[in-house]
Write a protein that holds these residues in place. Structure first.
Motif, PDB file in Angstrom:
ATOM      1  N   PHE A 144      24.227  39.390  44.552  1.00 33.02           N
ATOM      2  CA  PHE A 144      24.862  38.071  44.602  1.00 33.02           C
ATOM      3  C   PHE A 144      26.380  38.178  44.734  1.00 33.02           C
ATOM      4  CE2 PHE A 144      20.855  36.728  42.448  1.00 33.02           C
ATOM      5  CZ  PHE A 144      20.452  35.813  43.406  1.00 33.02           C
ATOM      6  N   ARG A 145      26.974  39.153  44.063  1.00 34.41           N
ATOM      7  CA  ARG A 145      28.429  39.328  44.128  1.00 34.41           C
ATOM      8  C   ARG A 145      28.871  39.663  45.547  1.00 34.41           C
ATOM      9  NH1 ARG A 145      31.625  43.534  44.308  1.00 34.41           N
ATOM     10  NH2 ARG A 145      30.048  45.071  43.727  1.00 34.41           N
ATOM     11  N   VAL A 146      28.189  40.608  46.182  1.00 32.83           N
ATOM     12  CA  VAL A 146      28.541  41.003  47.546  1.00 32.83           C
ATOM     13  C   VAL A 146      28.277  39.852  48.520  1.00 32.83           C
ATOM     14  CG1 VAL A 146      27.918  42.577  49.427  1.00 32.83           C
ATOM     15  CG2 VAL A 146      28.263  43.468  47.116  1.00 32.83           C
ATOM     16  N   ALA A 147      27.188  39.125  48.319  1.00 32.60           N
ATOM     17  CA  ALA A 147      26.887  37.981  49.189  1.00 32.60           C
ATOM     18  C   ALA A 147      27.983  36.920  49.124  1.00 32.60           C
ATOM     19  CB  ALA A 147      25.539  37.378  48.807  1.00 32.60           C
ATOM     20  N   LYS A 148      28.603  36.786  47.956  1.00 35.47           N
ATOM     21  CA  LYS A 148      29.696  35.826  47.794  1.00 35.47           C
ATOM     22  C   LYS A 148      31.034  36.401  48.251  1.00 35.47           C
ATOM     23  CE  LYS A 148      27.988  32.192  45.649  1.00 35.47           C
ATOM     24  NZ  LYS A 148      28.065  30.872  46.220  1.00 35.47           N
ATOM     25  N   GLY A 149      31.058  37.702  48.542  1.00 30.29           N
ATOM     26  CA  GLY A 149      32.298  38.338  48.980  1.00 30.29           C
ATOM     27  C   GLY A 149      33.286  38.569  47.856  1.00 30.29           C
ATOM     28  N   LEU A 150      32.769  38.696  46.635  1.00 29.82           N
ATOM     29  CA  LEU A 150      33.635  38.890  45.473  1.00 29.82           C
ATOM     30  C   LEU A 150      33.699  40.364  45.088  1.00 29.82           C
ATOM     31  CD1 LEU A 150      32.407  36.001  43.148  1.00 29.82           C
ATOM     32  CD2 LEU A 150      34.516  36.075  44.453  1.00 29.82           C
ATOM     33  N   SER A 151      34.876  40.835  44.767  1.00 32.25           N
ATOM     34  CA  SER A 151      35.017  42.175  44.209  1.00 32.25           C
ATOM     35  C   SER A 151      34.610  42.120  42.739  1.00 32.25           C
ATOM     36  CB  SER A 151      36.466  42.650  44.323  1.00 32.25           C
ATOM     37  OG  SER A 151      37.307  41.847  43.498  1.00 32.25           O
ATOM     38  N   GLN A 152      34.376  43.282  42.162  1.00 30.24           N
ATOM     39  CA  GLN A 152      34.088  43.323  40.724  1.00 30.24           C
ATOM     40  C   GLN A 152      35.263  42.734  39.952  1.00 30.24           C
ATOM     41  OE1 GLN A 152      33.241  47.401  39.730  1.00 30.24           O
ATOM     42  NE2 GLN A 152      31.106  47.231  40.360  1.00 30.24           N
TER      43      GLN A 152
ATOM     44  N   ALA B 106      35.093  35.148  35.481  1.00 31.58           N
ATOM     45  CA  ALA B 106      34.139  34.995  34.379  1.00 31.58           C
ATOM     46  C   ALA B 106      34.780  35.270  33.020  1.00 31.58           C
ATOM     47  CB  ALA B 106      32.952  35.937  34.587  1.00 31.58           C
ATOM     48  N   GLY B 107      35.999  35.790  33.029  1.00 30.84           N
ATOM     49  CA  GLY B 107      36.667  36.113  31.764  1.00 30.84           C
ATOM     50  C   GLY B 107      36.084  37.355  31.106  1.00 30.84           C
ATOM     51  N   ILE B 108      35.689  38.327  31.930  1.00 34.16           N
ATOM     52  CA  ILE B 108      35.051  39.562  31.469  1.00 34.16           C
ATOM     53  C   ILE B 108      35.865  40.736  32.000  1.00 34.16           C
ATOM     54  CG2 ILE B 108      32.919  40.935  31.608  1.00 34.16           C
ATOM     55  CD1 ILE B 108      31.457  38.301  32.250  1.00 34.16           C
ATOM     56  N   ASP B 109      35.832  41.849  31.295  1.00 36.10           N
ATOM     57  CA  ASP B 109      36.525  43.055  31.735  1.00 36.10           C
ATOM     58  C   ASP B 109      35.879  43.620  33.008  1.00 36.10           C
ATOM     59  OD1 ASP B 109      38.500  45.236  31.094  1.00 36.10           O
ATOM     60  OD2 ASP B 109      36.646  46.413  31.112  1.00 36.10           O
ATOM     61  N   ARG B 110      36.700  44.058  33.975  1.00 36.00           N
ATOM     62  CA  ARG B 110      36.193  44.580  35.233  1.00 36.00           C
ATOM     63  C   ARG B 110      35.303  45.798  35.056  1.00 36.00           C
ATOM     64  NH1 ARG B 110      35.773  48.590  37.890  1.00 36.00           N
ATOM     65  NH2 ARG B 110      37.352  49.631  36.694  1.00 36.00           N
ATOM     66  N   SER B 111      35.679  46.688  34.150  1.00 41.42           N
ATOM     67  CA  SER B 111      34.862  47.888  33.946  1.00 41.42           C
ATOM     68  C   SER B 111      33.497  47.530  33.359  1.00 41.42           C
ATOM     69  CB  SER B 111      35.585  48.911  33.061  1.00 41.42           C
ATOM     70  OG  SER B 111      35.848  48.366  31.792  1.00 41.42           O
ATOM     71  N   TYR B 112      33.440  46.437  32.611  1.00 40.86           N
ATOM     72  CA  TYR B 112      32.163  45.964  32.072  1.00 40.86           C
ATOM     73  C   TYR B 112      31.230  45.540  33.210  1.00 40.86           C
ATOM     74  CZ  TYR B 112      28.873  43.286  29.205  1.00 40.86           C
ATOM     75  OH  TYR B 112      27.734  42.816  28.593  1.00 40.86           O
ATOM     76  N   ILE B 113      31.784  44.828  34.194  1.00 37.94           N
ATOM     77  CA  ILE B 113      30.988  44.408  35.354  1.00 37.94           C
ATOM     78  C   ILE B 113      30.417  45.640  36.052  1.00 37.94           C
ATOM     79  CG2 ILE B 113      31.065  43.329  37.651  1.00 37.94           C
ATOM     80  CD1 ILE B 113      31.178  41.246  35.467  1.00 37.94           C
ATOM     81  N   GLY B 114      31.215  46.669  36.212  1.00 38.85           N
ATOM     82  CA  GLY B 114      30.744  47.898  36.834  1.00 38.85           C
ATOM     83  C   GLY B 114      29.609  48.544  36.065  1.00 38.85           C
TER      84      GLY B 114
END
Length: 90
Positions: free
Chosen positions: A14-22, A29-37
């Motif tokens: 879904f993230r790639v389909a929306k063209g969003l980076s991590q 979303a107010g979340i840490d980038r490394s957490y998304i990874g």
């Protein structure tokens, strides 16, 4: 496929389909980038509250993040690296 891998697979799809980076997803979303990874790699046990935040940014449902992909579904691709050109941002 275990639940963490399913969530990670769908999150990346879904993230790639929306063209969003991590980084952009994490910021919105107010979340840490490394957490998304870590969630995408299936190494993080994500809470329902966090799934709700992520789903809201991705404009999808929490249920869609939990849906098991079909066996022959190709792995989600990654975004191209680097900054987008000005024309691609608009």
């Amino acid at each position: 496929m275990d639940a963490r891998k399913i969530v990670g697979w769908n999150l990346r799809k879904f993230r790639v389909a929306k063209g969003l980076s991590q980084e952009r997803l994490a910021l919105e979303a107010g979340i840490d980038r490394s957490y998304i990874g870590r969630v995408e790699r299936g190494s993080e046990n994500v809470t329902i509250t966090t799934l709700e935040l992520i789903a809201a940014v991705l404009q999808t449902s929490v249920a869609s993040l939990l849906q098991e992909p079909e066996r022959d579904a190709p792995a989600p691709k990654s975004l191209s690296s680097g900054r987008k050109r000005q024309a691609e941002r608009t």
